[in-house]
Structure formats: C-alpha cells, structure tokens
Design a protein around this motif. Structure first.
Motif, PDB file in Angstrom:
ATOM      1  N   SER A  41      35.870  34.576  37.493  1.00  0.00           N
ATOM      2  CA  SER A  41      36.282  36.045  37.547  1.00  0.00           C
ATOM      3  C   SER A  41      35.950  36.753  36.296  1.00  0.00           C
ATOM      4  O   SER A  41      35.427  37.760  36.220  1.00  0.00           O
ATOM      5  N   ILE A  42      36.171  36.175  35.040  1.00  0.00           N
ATOM      6  CA  ILE A  42      35.709  36.630  33.643  1.00  0.00           C
ATOM      7  C   ILE A  42      34.262  36.619  33.556  1.00  0.00           C
ATOM      8  O   ILE A  42      33.714  37.706  33.199  1.00  0.00           O
ATOM      9  N   LYS A  43      33.558  35.503  34.115  1.00  0.00           N
ATOM     10  CA  LYS A  43      32.016  35.581  34.080  1.00  0.00           C
ATOM     11  C   LYS A  43      31.642  36.786  34.934  1.00  0.00           C
ATOM     12  O   LYS A  43      30.828  37.544  34.195  1.00  0.00           O
ATOM     13  N   GLN A  44      31.925  37.189  35.981  1.00  0.00           N
ATOM     14  CA  GLN A  44      31.670  38.022  36.899  1.00  0.00           C
ATOM     15  C   GLN A  44      32.046  39.382  36.213  1.00  0.00           C
ATOM     16  O   GLN A  44      31.056  40.308  36.165  1.00  0.00           O
ATOM     17  N   GLU A  45      33.178  39.725  35.505  1.00  0.00           N
ATOM     18  CA  GLU A  45      33.398  40.892  34.944  1.00  0.00           C
ATOM     19  C   GLU A  45      32.460  41.076  33.718  1.00  0.00           C
ATOM     20  O   GLU A  45      31.897  42.170  33.323  1.00  0.00           O
ATOM     21  N   ASN A  46      32.214  40.050  33.002  1.00  0.00           N
ATOM     22  CA  ASN A  46      31.372  40.140  31.734  1.00  0.00           C
ATOM     23  C   ASN A  46      29.831  40.482  32.076  1.00  0.00           C
ATOM     24  O   ASN A  46      29.290  41.268  31.526  1.00  0.00           O
ATOM     25  N   SER A  47      29.478  39.661  33.130  1.00  0.00           N
ATOM     26  CA  SER A  47      28.042  40.237  33.927  1.00  0.00           C
ATOM     27  C   SER A  47      28.136  41.484  33.972  1.00  0.00           C
ATOM     28  O   SER A  47      26.823  42.239  33.996  1.00  0.00           O
ATOM     29  N   ALA A  48      29.021  42.209  34.804  1.00  0.00           N
ATOM     30  CA  ALA A  48      28.975  43.501  35.231  1.00  0.00           C
ATOM     31  C   ALA A  48      29.171  44.459  34.029  1.00  0.00           C
ATOM     32  O   ALA A  48      28.381  45.503  34.148  1.00  0.00           O
ATOM     33  N   LEU A  49      30.007  44.001  33.084  1.00  0.00           N
ATOM     34  CA  LEU A  49      29.727  45.087  31.973  1.00  0.00           C
ATOM     35  C   LEU A  49      28.416  44.950  31.219  1.00  0.00           C
ATOM     36  O   LEU A  49      28.007  46.241  30.978  1.00  0.00           O
ATOM     37  N   ALA A  50      27.732  43.928  31.238  1.00  0.00           N
ATOM     38  CA  ALA A  50      26.295  44.023  30.672  1.00  0.00           C
ATOM     39  C   ALA A  50      25.358  44.736  31.679  1.00  0.00           C
ATOM     40  O   ALA A  50      24.650  45.557  31.109  1.00  0.00           O
ATOM     41  N   GLU A  51      25.785  44.772  32.800  1.00  0.00           N
ATOM     42  CA  GLU A  51      24.953  45.418  33.727  1.00  0.00           C
ATOM     43  C   GLU A  51      25.061  46.911  33.517  1.00  0.00           C
ATOM     44  O   GLU A  51      24.209  47.858  33.670  1.00  0.00           O
ATOM     45  N   ILE A  52      26.330  47.592  33.103  1.00  0.00           N
ATOM     46  CA  ILE A  52      26.626  48.713  32.939  1.00  0.00           C
ATOM     47  C   ILE A  52      26.088  49.340  31.610  1.00  0.00           C
ATOM     48  O   ILE A  52      25.527  50.465  31.666  1.00  0.00           O
ATOM     49  N   PHE A  53      26.514  48.776  30.627  1.00  0.00           N
ATOM     50  CA  PHE A  53      25.894  49.178  29.343  1.00  0.00           C
ATOM     51  C   PHE A  53      25.221  48.086  28.809  1.00  0.00           C
ATOM     52  O   PHE A  53      25.701  47.370  27.760  1.00  0.00           O
ATOM     53  N   ASP A  54      24.074  47.929  28.930  1.00  0.00           N
ATOM     54  CA  ASP A  54      22.969  46.628  28.629  1.00  0.00           C
ATOM     55  C   ASP A  54      23.057  46.638  26.926  1.00  0.00           C
ATOM     56  O   ASP A  54      22.650  47.674  26.200  1.00  0.00           O
ATOM     57  N   GLY A  55      23.130  45.596  26.539  1.00  0.00           N
ATOM     58  CA  GLY A  55      23.291  45.274  24.934  1.00  0.00           C
ATOM     59  C   GLY A  55      24.248  45.910  24.182  1.00  0.00           C
ATOM     60  O   GLY A  55      24.470  45.638  22.997  1.00  0.00           O
ATOM     61  N   ALA A  56      25.451  46.251  24.877  1.00  0.00           N
ATOM     62  CA  ALA A  56      26.745  46.806  24.318  1.00  0.00           C
ATOM     63  C   ALA A  56      27.582  45.521  23.953  1.00  0.00           C
ATOM     64  O   ALA A  56      27.459  44.637  24.533  1.00  0.00           O
ATOM     65  N   SER A  57      28.557  45.759  23.016  1.00  0.00           N
ATOM     66  CA  SER A  57      29.727  45.064  22.774  1.00  0.00           C
ATOM     67  C   SER A  57      30.905  45.643  23.185  1.00  0.00           C
ATOM     68  O   SER A  57      30.807  46.941  23.374  1.00  0.00           O
ATOM     69  N   PHE A  58      31.779  44.893  23.682  1.00  0.00           N
ATOM     70  CA  PHE A  58      32.854  45.608  24.607  1.00  0.00           C
ATOM     71  C   PHE A  58      34.310  45.150  23.780  1.00  0.00           C
ATOM     72  O   PHE A  58      34.561  44.248  23.345  1.00  0.00           O
ATOM     73  N   GLU A  59      35.187  46.071  23.834  1.00  0.00           N
ATOM     74  CA  GLU A  59      36.329  45.801  23.349  1.00  0.00           C
ATOM     75  C   GLU A  59      37.577  46.594  24.314  1.00  0.00           C
ATOM     76  O   GLU A  59      37.505  47.621  24.533  1.00  0.00           O
ATOM     77  N   VAL A  60      38.502  45.648  24.615  1.00  0.00           N
ATOM     78  CA  VAL A  60      39.428  46.065  25.540  1.00  0.00           C
ATOM     79  C   VAL A  60      40.462  47.028  24.759  1.00  0.00           C
ATOM     80  O   VAL A  60      40.906  46.679  23.767  1.00  0.00           O
ATOM     81  N   LEU A  61      40.524  48.384  25.367  1.00  0.00           N
ATOM     82  CA  LEU A  61      41.577  49.294  24.568  1.00  0.00           C
ATOM     83  C   LEU A  61      43.005  49.264  25.540  1.00  0.00           C
ATOM     84  O   LEU A  61      43.896  49.404  24.839  1.00  0.00           O
ATOM     85  N   ASP A  62      42.856  49.141  26.721  1.00  0.00           N
ATOM     86  CA  ASP A  62      44.201  49.167  27.706  1.00  0.00           C
ATOM     87  C   ASP A  62      44.119  48.229  28.706  1.00  0.00           C
ATOM     88  O   ASP A  62      42.990  48.135  29.461  1.00  0.00           O
ATOM     89  N   GLU A  63      44.997  47.314  28.781  1.00  0.00           N
ATOM     90  CA  GLU A  63      45.036  46.459  30.121  1.00  0.00           C
ATOM     91  C   GLU A  63      46.459  46.608  30.562  1.00  0.00           C
ATOM     92  O   GLU A  63      46.815  45.572  31.021  1.00  0.00           O
ATOM     93  N   SER A  64      47.142  47.647  30.578  1.00  0.00           N
ATOM     94  CA  SER A  64      48.315  47.695  30.992  1.00  0.00           C
ATOM     95  C   SER A  64      48.515  47.650  32.537  1.00  0.00           C
ATOM     96  O   SER A  64      49.536  47.135  33.246  1.00  0.00           O
ATOM     97  N   GLY A  65      47.377  47.734  33.210  1.00  0.00           N
ATOM     98  CA  GLY A  65      47.189  47.669  35.045  1.00  0.00           C
ATOM     99  C   GLY A  65      48.100  48.744  35.661  1.00  0.00           C
ATOM    100  O   GLY A  65      48.522  48.550  36.484  1.00  0.00           O
ATOM    101  N   GLU A  66      48.320  49.692  34.853  1.00  0.00           N
ATOM    102  CA  GLU A  66      48.960  50.912  35.669  1.00  0.00           C
ATOM    103  C   GLU A  66      48.445  51.709  36.770  1.00  0.00           C
ATOM    104  O   GLU A  66      47.088  51.861  36.542  1.00  0.00           O
ATOM    105  N   ALA A  67      48.607  52.000  37.714  1.00  0.00           N
ATOM    106  CA  ALA A  67      48.284  52.547  38.919  1.00  0.00           C
ATOM    107  C   ALA A  67      46.833  52.029  39.327  1.00  0.00           C
ATOM    108  O   ALA A  67      46.877  50.652  39.339  1.00  0.00           O
TER     109      ALA A  67
END
Length: 179
Positions: A41-67
């Motif tokens: 699941s983590i690999k799938q999400e990381n692959s999708a992140l790279a597909e959305i913003f190619d070459g970017a680095s990512f920082e999780v800002l909020d993982e509260s899972g509300e709504a």
C-alpha cells in the motif's frame, strides 16, 4: 434416530475444536500477510505521488483522517512548493473509492489517481476521471460545472465530492498563503 447425550457432547467438542483451529489459522495468516499488505500500500501510494508531481519531494502535513480527507501531503521541487496531494476516501452503494488528488499551487487539479476503485462500474468511473480531471483546468470555481453523467453517475458524483473536498481544503488552508 436417537442421539445420546454422550454423542451430542462429542460432536460439540469436535465442532468447537474445528472452529478454534480455523480461528487460529485466520489469525496466523493475518499476522503473516498484514505487513506485506501495508508495504504494498505504501509503495502504491509513493508511486502515485510521483505520478502526480514527478520529481518532487513530499512531506505529510496532516494525517488525522477526518471526514473524507485522510492525508494532506505537500509537494516540493527545488525548495519551492509546487502543490498538495490529498488522500481521500468515500463510499456509496456501489463500493469504495480511495484516491489521491493533486492540487497545484494555483489551485487547479493536476491529476487524480485511484488507489482503490471498488465501484460496480469501475472502468466507467475511471474513464470519467481521466476525461475530466486530468486536464489541469478543474478548480474551486469550475468544480460545480463538472458533468457526472457518464454511465456510472453515482461513482462520478462520489469522485466529484471527494475532489471538491480537496479543493475546498486547499482554498481554506493554502490559497494565497502557500507554506
């Protein structure tokens, strides 16, 4: 046919043993497969992140899972914020949808990637998303004009609601004051 109490007791014991062993086997299989499922699941999400913003680095800002919004991630390229990625999830009578929605720093949807598409007419929903949200011109001002009649209207409406939630969050939290 008359069953004695002794025979009934033996049958009950055998059934309890079978049920107990089956339960233990299910727990064992879950213990073995759970880490593998999480890793995939983590690999799938990381692959999708790279597909959305190619070459970017990512920082999780909020993982509260509300709504519907489960996670908000900032995308940075060359020390500049290029956008945000929203992990959203929702369900209707036709199944669950979990997707990542990329929103550029100017507030337009850059890309929508499915992590889970459990809709009855999943291919129709995916066709609708590819035709509608991958163009880069859907924003907080144009989301209301998105046509959801596509052969899987309820799935398209759910996607529209999820994308709208991401855009609303972006507008409330980042528009004009990007981190």
């Amino acid at each position: 046919m008359k069953l004695s109490i002794k025979k009934i007791f033996k049958i009950s014991i055998v059934l309890m043993l079978v049920a107990g062993l089956s339960g233990a086997l299910i727990v064992l299989v879950n213990m073995v497969t759970e880490p593998i499922i999480i890793e995939n699941s983590i690999k799938q999400e990381n692959s999708a992140l790279a597909e959305i913003f190619d070459g970017a680095s990512f920082e999780v800002l909020d993982e509260s899972g509300e709504a519907e919004i489960k996670k908000v991630t900032k995308a940075t390229k060359n020390d500049e914020v290029v956008g945000y990625v929203y992990r959203l999830s929702g369900k209707n009578a036709y199944g669950i949808i979990t997707l990542l929605v990329g929103v550029s720093k100017n507030g337009n949807v850059t890309k929508v990637v499915f992590l889970e598409n459990g809709q009855s007419f999943a291919s129709k929903v995916e066709e609708h998303v590819n035709a509608t949200y991958q163009t880069g011109d859907v924003s907080t001002t144009s989301i209301d004009n998105v046509d959801t009649k596509c052969g899987a209207t309820y799935g398209a409406k759910l996607v529209k609601a999820l994308v709208s939630s991401a855009l609303d969050h972006f507008k409330e939290n980042f528009k004009g004051g990007l981190e």
